[in-house]
Design an enzyme around this catalytic site. Structure first.
Site, PDB file in Angstrom:
ATOM      1  N   PRO A  10      14.013   8.915 -49.458  1.00 40.24           N
ATOM      2  CA  PRO A  10      13.040   8.133 -48.929  1.00 40.24           C
ATOM      3  C   PRO A  10      12.097   7.362 -49.790  1.00 40.24           C
ATOM      4  O   PRO A  10      11.936   7.670 -51.010  1.00 40.24           O
ATOM      5  CB  PRO A  10      12.092   9.480 -48.469  1.00 40.24           C
ATOM      6  N   ASN A  11      11.750   6.160 -49.261  1.00 38.71           N
ATOM      7  CA  ASN A  11      10.540   5.300 -49.879  1.00 38.71           C
ATOM      8  C   ASN A  11      11.396   4.209 -50.669  1.00 38.71           C
ATOM      9  O   ASN A  11      10.771   3.354 -51.131  1.00 38.71           O
ATOM     10  CB  ASN A  11       9.696   5.703 -50.503  1.00 38.71           C
ATOM     11  N   ARG A  18       6.942  -1.225 -53.985  1.00 41.35           N
ATOM     12  CA  ARG A  18       5.997   0.226 -53.900  1.00 41.35           C
ATOM     13  C   ARG A  18       5.687   0.455 -55.346  1.00 41.35           C
ATOM     14  O   ARG A  18       6.728   0.615 -56.429  1.00 41.35           O
ATOM     15  CB  ARG A  18       7.352   1.030 -53.587  1.00 41.35           C
ATOM     16  N   TYR A  23       7.573   2.183 -60.660  1.00 38.17           N
ATOM     17  CA  TYR A  23       9.073   1.973 -60.457  1.00 38.17           C
ATOM     18  C   TYR A  23       9.633   0.630 -60.692  1.00 38.17           C
ATOM     19  O   TYR A  23      10.798   0.456 -60.790  1.00 38.17           O
ATOM     20  CB  TYR A  23       9.153   2.137 -58.838  1.00 38.17           C
ATOM     21  N   ASN A  74      19.632   9.467 -56.259  1.00 35.49           N
ATOM     22  CA  ASN A  74      18.348   9.384 -56.365  1.00 35.49           C
ATOM     23  C   ASN A  74      17.706  10.012 -55.085  1.00 35.49           C
ATOM     24  O   ASN A  74      17.364   9.134 -54.039  1.00 35.49           O
ATOM     25  CB  ASN A  74      17.556   8.092 -56.614  1.00 35.49           C
ATOM     26  N   ALA A  77      11.819  11.917 -53.122  1.00 32.95           N
ATOM     27  CA  ALA A  77      10.586  13.083 -53.109  1.00 32.95           C
ATOM     28  C   ALA A  77      11.577  14.403 -52.570  1.00 32.95           C
ATOM     29  O   ALA A  77      11.214  15.537 -53.068  1.00 32.95           O
ATOM     30  CB  ALA A  77       9.450  13.128 -52.169  1.00 32.95           C
ATOM     31  N   HIS A  80      12.279  17.276 -55.001  1.00 33.72           N
ATOM     32  CA  HIS A  80      11.424  18.543 -55.435  1.00 33.72           C
ATOM     33  C   HIS A  80      11.161  19.385 -54.110  1.00 33.72           C
ATOM     34  O   HIS A  80      10.444  20.371 -54.383  1.00 33.72           O
ATOM     35  CB  HIS A  80       9.988  17.568 -55.783  1.00 33.72           C
ATOM     36  N   ASP A  87      22.172  22.902 -51.631  1.00 35.21           N
ATOM     37  CA  ASP A  87      23.349  23.695 -50.943  1.00 35.21           C
ATOM     38  C   ASP A  87      24.595  22.623 -50.842  1.00 35.21           C
ATOM     39  O   ASP A  87      25.494  22.820 -50.986  1.00 35.21           O
ATOM     40  CB  ASP A  87      22.700  24.192 -49.793  1.00 35.21           C
ATOM     41  N   GLU A  98      22.349  13.118 -61.069  1.00 37.71           N
ATOM     42  CA  GLU A  98      20.522  12.854 -60.562  1.00 37.71           C
ATOM     43  C   GLU A  98      20.233  11.706 -61.240  1.00 37.71           C
ATOM     44  O   GLU A  98      20.264  11.607 -62.615  1.00 37.71           O
ATOM     45  CB  GLU A  98      20.103  14.133 -60.904  1.00 37.71           C
ATOM     46  N   HIS A 100      16.613   8.903 -61.591  1.00 38.72           N
ATOM     47  CA  HIS A 100      15.271   8.784 -61.168  1.00 38.72           C
ATOM     48  C   HIS A 100      14.900   7.510 -61.942  1.00 38.72           C
ATOM     49  O   HIS A 100      15.263   7.296 -62.952  1.00 38.72           O
ATOM     50  CB  HIS A 100      14.192   9.822 -61.627  1.00 38.72           C
ATOM     51  N   LEU A 101      14.166   6.658 -61.264  1.00 42.33           N
ATOM     52  CA  LEU A 101      13.541   5.192 -61.834  1.00 42.33           C
ATOM     53  C   LEU A 101      12.485   5.775 -63.053  1.00 42.33           C
ATOM     54  O   LEU A 101      12.628   5.485 -64.127  1.00 42.33           O
ATOM     55  CB  LEU A 101      12.969   4.465 -61.149  1.00 42.33           C
ATOM     56  N   SER A 102      11.523   6.494 -62.603  1.00 43.25           N
ATOM     57  CA  SER A 102      10.456   7.170 -63.499  1.00 43.25           C
ATOM     58  C   SER A 102      10.970   8.275 -64.145  1.00 43.25           C
ATOM     59  O   SER A 102      11.792   9.029 -63.843  1.00 43.25           O
ATOM     60  CB  SER A 102       9.227   7.248 -62.463  1.00 43.25           C
ATOM     61  N   ARG A 107       5.000  12.992 -65.182  1.00 36.95           N
ATOM     62  CA  ARG A 107       4.078  12.510 -63.795  1.00 36.95           C
ATOM     63  C   ARG A 107       3.574  13.707 -63.484  1.00 36.95           C
ATOM     64  O   ARG A 107       3.442  14.750 -64.132  1.00 36.95           O
ATOM     65  CB  ARG A 107       4.971  11.893 -62.838  1.00 36.95           C
ATOM     66  N   ARG A 111       6.232  17.224 -59.390  1.00 36.00           N
ATOM     67  CA  ARG A 111       7.483  16.503 -59.716  1.00 36.00           C
ATOM     68  C   ARG A 111       8.392  17.287 -60.755  1.00 36.00           C
ATOM     69  O   ARG A 111       9.450  16.568 -60.975  1.00 36.00           O
ATOM     70  CB  ARG A 111       7.208  14.831 -59.958  1.00 36.00           C
TER      71      ARG A 111
HETATM   72  C1  DQA Z   1      11.772   8.899 -57.898  1.00 42.94           C
HETATM   73  C2  DQA Z   1      10.737  10.306 -58.340  1.00 42.94           C
HETATM   74  C3  DQA Z   1      10.116  11.016 -57.391  1.00 42.94           C
HETATM   75  O1  DQA Z   1       9.376  11.860 -57.495  1.00 42.94           O
HETATM   76  C4  DQA Z   1       9.794  10.114 -56.243  1.00 42.94           C
HETATM   77  O2  DQA Z   1       8.921  10.890 -55.127  1.00 42.94           O
HETATM   78  C5  DQA Z   1      10.307   8.876 -55.639  1.00 42.94           C
HETATM   79  C6  DQA Z   1      11.270   8.065 -56.896  1.00 42.94           C
HETATM   80  C7  DQA Z   1      12.164   8.049 -59.072  1.00 42.94           C
HETATM   81  O3  DQA Z   1      13.319   7.270 -58.825  1.00 42.94           O
HETATM   82  O4  DQA Z   1      11.484   8.046 -60.035  1.00 42.94           O
HETATM   83  O5  DQA Z   1      10.340   8.321 -54.666  1.00 42.94           O
HETATM   84  O6  DQA Z   1      13.015   9.873 -57.642  1.00 42.94           O
END
Ligand code: DQA
Length: 148
Positions: A10-11, A18, A23, A74, A77, A80, A87, A98, A100-102, A107, A111
């Site tokens: 998502p997002n 964003r 990011y 990725n 959210a 978390h 599963d 896995e 993540h950009l950040s 943070r 998270r």
């Molecule tokens: C994220 C980190 C997550 O905590 C956050 O909810 C995201 C982006 C990242 O790529 O840094 O949507 O996965």
């Protein structure tokens, strides 16, 4: 390995616009284009997808598992929160990296916990869009190591 699945939660469709201070400025299509070129050079196809819905991610992880193809995930959210995704990864007979950009550990506290990490092959985070390139590199190096 015939294809690499890159699954975005998502997002992440809003990347570039964003919270760019967190990011970065790269958009998801720009990341896809870079990874696609790398995959093409290695004779692999790229299945690059984004969804705002948890169940889509579960279905796509299952699909990659059935095909025996690796996943760069990725989950946004859902990282978390999603037991369903944990599963799905447990049940899928394939590798999941896995990303993540950040750096989620630098943070908010909520998270810091990931449902994905315990069932992932590895985690790459904190390098902005480069996290995706590094994950792909890890898969490619890993595949080479197995071939030789
Ligand atoms: C994220 C980190 C997550 O905590 C956050 O909810 C995201 C982006 C990242 O790529 O840094 O949507 O996965």
């Amino acid at each position: 390995m015939k294809a690499v699945h890159v699954l975005n939660g998502p997002n992440l469709n809003l990347l570039g616009a964003r919270e760019p201070e967190i990011y970065g400025a790269a958009t998801l299509p720009a990341i896809e284009a870079r990874l696609s070129a790398v995959c093409a050079r290695h004779g692999l196809s790229l299945r690059f997808r984004q969804t705002n819905h948890e169940g889509d991610l579960v279905t796509w992880v299952q699909e990659a598992g059935l095909a025996g193809e690796p996943v760069i995930l990725n989950a946004g959210a859902y990282t978390h929160t999603s037991i369903a995704l944990q599963d799905a990864i447990k049940g899928a007979k394939t590798k999941v990296i896995e990303v993540h950009l950040s750096n989620v550990h630098a943070r908010e506290r909520f998270r810091h916990h990931s449902y994905i990490s315990p069932v992932a092959q590895g985690v790459i985070q904190g390098f902005g869009a480069l996290s995706y390139d590094l994950a792909l590199e890890a898969l490619l190096v890993g595949a080479k190591a197995i071939e030789s």
